[in-house]
Scaffold this active site. Structure first.
Site, mmCIF file in Angstrom:
data_model
loop_
_atom_site.group_PDB
_atom_site.id
_atom_site.type_symbol
_atom_site.label_atom_id
_atom_site.label_comp_id
_atom_site.label_asym_id
_atom_site.label_seq_id
_atom_site.Cartn_x
_atom_site.Cartn_y
_atom_site.Cartn_z
ATOM 1 N N SER A 77 0.831 -1.196 0.000
ATOM 2 C CA SER A 77 0.000 0.000 0.000
ATOM 3 C C SER A 77 0.877 1.262 0.000
ATOM 4 C CB SER A 77 -0.951 -0.044 1.204
ATOM 5 O OG SER A 77 -1.919 0.971 1.137
ATOM 6 N N HIS A 126 -2.374 -1.238 -4.407
ATOM 7 C CA HIS A 126 -3.828 -1.316 -4.557
ATOM 8 C C HIS A 126 -4.409 0.090 -4.476
ATOM 9 C CE1 HIS A 126 -4.540 -1.818 0.105
ATOM 10 N NE2 HIS A 126 -3.899 -0.713 -0.194
#
Length: 201
Positions: free
Chosen positions: A98, A123
């Site tokens: 992330s 993501h």
């Protein structure tokens, strides 16, 4: 509260005790080793600014083992990495997921590394909100703006087309170091400090 090791050094004035992270900072190493959140981000930003003030021409080394976290906290670190004068080498140890992966690929071009068995994940941002319908709509629009911003930053640092970034980040996208290198998140996979030192020259 987690235990932080203390390092004892002998100096001309006797013994000097450092917590392990302060000792690493003396070597211009910053360790991003937890969830990215506001307090941690403030500490990382302060360390980056301190190392710039100490020597603006000497490289900084950021070691990353993070599951990600709060987007705004991560962007504070990212922006400071771009703001300061020293080059910032990044190294993934364990995981860079992330926001951790954005910090990894936001290092100086040619100085972004991973150890052989690390994992990298990208993501789209997520968020959960409750309250009045209008407020939920405002937060949803803000999340979409952040999504576009992050896509643009990944595109900038990886060299990938924006459409490819958007598609790649629709779901949790886990990568091996080899896959992350092919994607453009890192430049080299290393197994020893000597390789990192030589490739940075």
């Amino acid at each position: 509260m987690s235990y932080v090791p203390i390092v004892i050094e002998q100096t001309s004035r006797g013994e000097r005790a450092y917590d392990i992270y302060s000792r690493l900072l003396k070597e211009r190493i910053i360790f991003v080793c937890s969830t990215v959140e506001d307090h941690m981000a403030n500490l990382i930003v302060a360390q980056l600014l301190f190392l710039e003030a100490e020597n603006p021409k000497k490289d900084v080394y950021m070691y990353i083992n993070s599951p990600g976290g709060v987007v705004t906290a991560g962007l504070a670190i990212y922006d400071t990495m771009q703001y300061i004068k020293p080059k910032v080498a990044t190294l993934c140890i364990g995981q860079a997921c992330s926001m951790g992966s954005l910090l990894l690929c936001g290092g100086t071009q040619g100085m972004r590394y991973s150890l052989p068995h690390s994992r990298i994940m990208i993501h789209q941002p997520s968020g959960g909100y409750k309250g009045q319908a209008t407020d939920i709509e405002i937060h949803a629009q803000e999340t979409l703006k952040i999504k576009r911003l992050l896509n643009e930053l990944y595109s900038k640092h990886t060299g990938q087309e924006l459409k490819h970034i958007e598609k790649s980040m629709e779901r949790d996208n886990f990568m091996s170091p080899e896959e992350a290198k092919k994607f453009g998140i890192i430049d080299n996979i290393i197994s020893s400090r000597d390789v990192m030192t030589m490739s940075a020259k």
